[in-house]
Design a protein around this motif. Sequence first.
Motif, mmCIF file in Angstrom:
data_model
loop_
_atom_site.group_PDB
_atom_site.id
_atom_site.type_symbol
_atom_site.label_atom_id
_atom_site.label_comp_id
_atom_site.label_asym_id
_atom_site.label_seq_id
_atom_site.Cartn_x
_atom_site.Cartn_y
_atom_site.Cartn_z
ATOM 1 N N GLY A 1 -0.849 8.424 18.780
ATOM 2 C CA GLY A 1 -1.660 7.417 19.268
ATOM 3 C C GLY A 1 -1.779 6.136 18.295
ATOM 4 O O GLY A 1 -2.536 5.323 18.575
ATOM 5 N N TRP A 2 -1.415 6.251 17.099
ATOM 6 C CA TRP A 2 -1.693 5.224 15.977
ATOM 7 C C TRP A 2 -0.512 4.998 15.035
ATOM 8 O O TRP A 2 -0.664 4.759 13.993
ATOM 9 C CB TRP A 2 -2.924 5.702 15.370
ATOM 10 N N PRO A 3 0.586 4.488 15.764
ATOM 11 C CA PRO A 3 1.831 3.833 15.251
ATOM 12 C C PRO A 3 1.526 2.733 14.121
ATOM 13 O O PRO A 3 2.319 2.602 12.879
ATOM 14 C CB PRO A 3 2.606 3.711 16.171
ATOM 15 N N GLU A 4 0.442 1.731 14.417
ATOM 16 C CA GLU A 4 0.177 0.675 13.667
ATOM 17 C C GLU A 4 -0.053 1.054 12.454
ATOM 18 O O GLU A 4 -0.023 0.350 11.191
ATOM 19 C CB GLU A 4 -1.006 0.028 14.248
ATOM 20 N N PHE A 5 -0.744 2.370 11.958
ATOM 21 C CA PHE A 5 -1.017 2.885 10.499
ATOM 22 C C PHE A 5 -0.047 2.818 9.902
ATOM 23 O O PHE A 5 -0.013 2.298 8.676
ATOM 24 C CB PHE A 5 -1.733 4.187 10.737
ATOM 25 N N PHE A 6 1.060 3.259 9.993
ATOM 26 C CA PHE A 6 2.268 3.260 9.292
ATOM 27 C C PHE A 6 2.694 1.974 8.795
ATOM 28 O O PHE A 6 3.371 1.553 7.445
ATOM 29 C CB PHE A 6 3.351 4.322 9.641
ATOM 30 N N SER A 7 2.662 0.887 9.502
ATOM 31 C CA SER A 7 3.202 -0.355 9.373
ATOM 32 C C SER A 7 2.155 -0.872 8.130
ATOM 33 O O SER A 7 2.432 -1.822 7.418
ATOM 34 C CB SER A 7 2.973 -1.203 10.670
ATOM 35 N N MET A 8 0.778 -0.795 8.482
ATOM 36 C CA MET A 8 0.036 -1.015 7.392
ATOM 37 C C MET A 8 -0.065 -0.457 6.152
ATOM 38 O O MET A 8 -0.029 -1.142 5.055
ATOM 39 C CB MET A 8 -1.682 -0.832 8.233
ATOM 40 N N ALA A 9 0.451 0.654 6.275
ATOM 41 C CA ALA A 9 0.754 1.442 4.859
ATOM 42 C C ALA A 9 1.891 0.716 4.096
ATOM 43 O O ALA A 9 1.717 0.508 2.955
ATOM 44 C CB ALA A 9 0.962 2.804 5.228
ATOM 45 N N VAL A 10 3.173 0.383 4.921
ATOM 46 C CA VAL A 10 3.903 -0.346 4.232
ATOM 47 C C VAL A 10 3.770 -1.387 3.532
ATOM 48 O O VAL A 10 4.049 -1.842 2.616
ATOM 49 C CB VAL A 10 5.162 -0.433 5.224
ATOM 50 N N GLU A 11 2.954 -2.521 4.410
ATOM 51 C CA GLU A 11 2.337 -3.718 3.936
ATOM 52 C C GLU A 11 1.458 -3.382 2.787
ATOM 53 O O GLU A 11 1.649 -4.160 1.687
ATOM 54 C CB GLU A 11 1.594 -4.460 5.202
ATOM 55 N N ALA A 12 0.539 -2.431 2.747
ATOM 56 C CA ALA A 12 -0.224 -2.389 1.603
ATOM 57 C C ALA A 12 0.506 -2.002 0.412
ATOM 58 O O ALA A 12 -0.123 -2.458 -0.639
ATOM 59 C CB ALA A 12 -1.069 -1.262 2.011
ATOM 60 N N PHE A 13 1.455 -1.258 0.352
ATOM 61 C CA PHE A 13 1.908 -0.552 -1.041
ATOM 62 C C PHE A 13 3.472 -1.054 -1.081
ATOM 63 O O PHE A 13 4.157 -0.593 -2.084
ATOM 64 C CB PHE A 13 2.061 1.156 -0.739
ATOM 65 N N ARG A 14 4.048 -2.291 -0.134
ATOM 66 C CA ARG A 14 5.254 -2.804 -0.488
ATOM 67 C C ARG A 14 5.205 -3.203 -1.910
ATOM 68 O O ARG A 14 4.355 -4.006 -2.477
ATOM 69 C CB ARG A 14 5.530 -3.993 0.381
ATOM 70 N N ASP A 15 6.390 -2.972 -2.665
ATOM 71 C CA ASP A 15 6.506 -3.217 -4.289
ATOM 72 C C ASP A 15 5.351 -2.938 -4.995
ATOM 73 O O ASP A 15 5.083 -3.974 -5.974
ATOM 74 C CB ASP A 15 6.806 -4.712 -4.221
ATOM 75 N N SER A 16 4.678 -2.098 -4.995
ATOM 76 C CA SER A 16 3.465 -1.609 -5.657
ATOM 77 C C SER A 16 3.804 -0.736 -6.759
ATOM 78 O O SER A 16 5.157 -0.556 -6.785
ATOM 79 C CB SER A 16 2.500 -0.983 -4.838
ATOM 80 N N GLU A 17 2.920 -0.227 -7.511
ATOM 81 C CA GLU A 17 3.480 0.491 -8.699
ATOM 82 C C GLU A 17 3.717 1.978 -8.311
ATOM 83 O O GLU A 17 4.173 2.635 -9.219
ATOM 84 C CB GLU A 17 2.182 0.776 -9.876
ATOM 85 N N PHE A 18 3.384 2.247 -6.872
ATOM 86 C CA PHE A 18 3.772 3.558 -6.431
ATOM 87 C C PHE A 18 5.134 3.785 -6.172
ATOM 88 O O PHE A 18 5.570 2.913 -5.208
ATOM 89 C CB PHE A 18 2.570 3.991 -5.469
ATOM 90 N N ASP A 19 5.461 5.126 -6.144
ATOM 91 C CA ASP A 19 6.890 5.675 -5.380
ATOM 92 C C ASP A 19 5.950 6.109 -4.108
ATOM 93 O O ASP A 19 5.184 7.328 -4.324
ATOM 94 C CB ASP A 19 7.714 6.406 -6.166
#
Length: 393
Positions: free
Chosen positions: A237-255
């Motif tokens: 019931g919350w698929p939007e979370f994963f899209s937000m996570a992708v936006e948040a850590f796109r090209d970040s220092e994390f794998d």
Amino acid sequence: MPSHIAFFNFPAIGHVNPTLGVVEELVKRGHRVSCTVTNHFAPAVEALGAEAVRYESVFGDFYRSPYTAEANAGEGMRCLDEAKLLVEQVGPFYEQNKPDVIVHDFMAWGARFFASKNDIPLVRSFPSYAANEHFSIQERFPMAEYDDPQVMEMIGKLTALLPEFGLPADPMGFFQGIEDLGIVFMPREFHYDGETFDKRFVFAGPCLGDRSFQGSWQPAAGGRPVLLISLGTAATGWPEFFSMAVEAFRDSEFDVVMSIGDHIDAAELGTLPANFEVKRHVPQLDVLSHAQVFITHGGMNSTMESLYHGVPMVVIPQMSEQRANGLRVDELGLGRHLAKDDVTPQSLREAVVKVAGDASVKDRVRTMSDTMRSVDGPAMAADAVEARLATTR
């Protein structure tokens, strides 16, 4: 002396996994161990040398429920239906193969029905918070109110059913009764009001067993910090979370290793950044052994595994028990609690950066990890079960 020890569990990954280490230890000690499980969990217990007593659950192969108030209110009736069907399906086997003791999940009511009718001693297991005269998770963080119509209907049916199994027609006594032995799969230091639990309760910790059946995982070359993201196996019931996570850590220092479960397709997330590895399920213990931070729903299983591996958390709860865990993580300085309504790509990124960069959080998590690792949880739990057996002979 070898005994027949039966495990009656609740068919959810967060309930079964903590018991696997204890099952393995008891098998190694020469006991006959049988586990009532759905087909989903049968290979895991059979790999440990235990006998899988299979049944078909009201909850399917394993628990998958949306985290909504309406669903929570109806879970009591489903648990009652589960208990009746469990006894119907596995009762004939256990009548022919009578256990010397039954170790049962606190939500596996069917174990108590069967044990009462057949005069079998019980040990209660708690993959989440235990309850005593001083603390109850239902009282502190209610999942459903007793005056909810669905809850009232379940209580009425339970009251009528209890005498059929030789139990008093007292539903509150059924819910609030305390066994002679309870095994708690967390350290006392994490449990709310932990100091109030007496010798009836053994705090064995998470009892992590062999999880090779889940596969293995290794980090990418380069030594970049690993961020694990998962909302658990029952999240819907919350698929939007994963899209937000992708936006948040796109090209970040994390794998980023992101487990999305069975209710969303990775294709819905579009083209993924190069620093993202997205799968339906991952071998969580392997990933945690390399992770720097864990964004989690705060299920008790995930919380304990993260602390055991010394990984601080950002907890985003989906239900009341997970909220209890998130607030406890925050209270003890082991990470940060982030309310669902406050989640944005920016708040996610800020929370992870803050937790990852806080040396005091890392120190407290490391201390909790050392506390957990100082105890041989499976051996402690197995010792307690054997001691309980000794009192019944």
